[in-house]
Design an enzyme around this catalytic site. Sequence first.
Site, PDB file in Angstrom:
ATOM      1  N   ASN A  46       0.795  -1.222   0.000  1.00  0.00           N
ATOM      2  CA  ASN A  46       0.000   0.000   0.000  1.00  0.00           C
ATOM      3  C   ASN A  46       0.833   1.280   0.000  1.00  0.00           C
ATOM      4  O   ASN A  46       0.285   2.373   0.123  1.00  0.00           O
ATOM      5  CB  ASN A  46      -0.954   0.006   1.198  1.00  0.00           C
ATOM      6  CG  ASN A  46      -1.747  -1.273   1.271  1.00  0.00           C
ATOM      7  OD1 ASN A  46      -1.537  -2.066   2.176  1.00  0.00           O
ATOM      8  ND2 ASN A  46      -2.616  -1.513   0.302  1.00  0.00           N
ATOM      9  N   VAL A  69       1.019   6.913  -0.465  1.00  0.00           N
ATOM     10  CA  VAL A  69       0.316   6.007   0.441  1.00  0.00           C
ATOM     11  C   VAL A  69      -1.100   5.765  -0.067  1.00  0.00           C
ATOM     12  O   VAL A  69      -1.820   6.714  -0.392  1.00  0.00           O
ATOM     13  CB  VAL A  69       0.244   6.608   1.866  1.00  0.00           C
ATOM     14  CG1 VAL A  69      -0.507   5.693   2.808  1.00  0.00           C
ATOM     15  CG2 VAL A  69       1.632   6.915   2.392  1.00  0.00           C
ATOM     16  N   CYS A  70      -1.488   4.514  -0.151  1.00  0.00           N
ATOM     17  CA  CYS A  70      -2.847   4.152  -0.545  1.00  0.00           C
ATOM     18  C   CYS A  70      -3.649   3.862   0.715  1.00  0.00           C
ATOM     19  O   CYS A  70      -3.553   2.778   1.293  1.00  0.00           O
ATOM     20  CB  CYS A  70      -2.833   2.936  -1.469  1.00  0.00           C
ATOM     21  SG  CYS A  70      -4.472   2.536  -2.092  1.00  0.00           S
ATOM     22  N   LEU A  71      -4.376   4.870   1.148  1.00  0.00           N
ATOM     23  CA  LEU A  71      -5.236   4.749   2.324  1.00  0.00           C
ATOM     24  C   LEU A  71      -6.529   5.463   1.963  1.00  0.00           C
ATOM     25  O   LEU A  71      -6.513   6.662   1.671  1.00  0.00           O
ATOM     26  CB  LEU A  71      -4.554   5.386   3.543  1.00  0.00           C
ATOM     27  CG  LEU A  71      -5.231   5.251   4.896  1.00  0.00           C
ATOM     28  CD1 LEU A  71      -5.366   3.782   5.296  1.00  0.00           C
ATOM     29  CD2 LEU A  71      -4.459   6.009   5.962  1.00  0.00           C
TER      30      LEU A  71
END
Length: 183
Positions: A104, A111-113
């Site tokens: 992620n 950042v993949c959030l």
Amino acid sequence: MIKLFKVKEKQKELAESANGKSSIKKQSAGELRLHRDISELNMPKSCSISFPNGKDDLMNFEVTIRPDEGYYLGGTFMFTFQVSPIYPHEAPKVKCKTKVYHPNIDLEGNVCLNILREDWKPVLNINTIIYGLFHLFTEPNSEDPLNHDAAAVLRDNPKLFESNVRRAMTGGYVGQTLFPRCI
């Protein structure tokens, strides 16, 4: 109430007469909200916050996460936060400064959030983001990856993924990529 306003006016006049202009900086609504969020922080004990530009620049800060469980146990990961003046109506920009082998987080630190993008709502706060980042290290998500190679290994071969994470955290190569030591 009136006395309070008179005291503020008097302070402003004194400041203006002392140096010819107002030295009182007006805070944006975003700064006021961020100040409240920071004062109410209740982070996991393995997380810390610092202000590299000093306490006068609340809009730019760093969060360090040291996971105490999972694949990333013992690592130290630094994130930068850049908060917009229109916060909380816009999510902070968060980047990982530590190069990490993670499904992620890509190699550039993006950042993949979901709460930093499509699921951001003004009711969310800095504490929520920090817990979200912390959760990425305790439960990496292979279903919504930025690093597709790491996600595929996590999904198809968790033991190899664990080995790759350890190699990366101790300052080794994973594939053609060299990772700096972060453990």
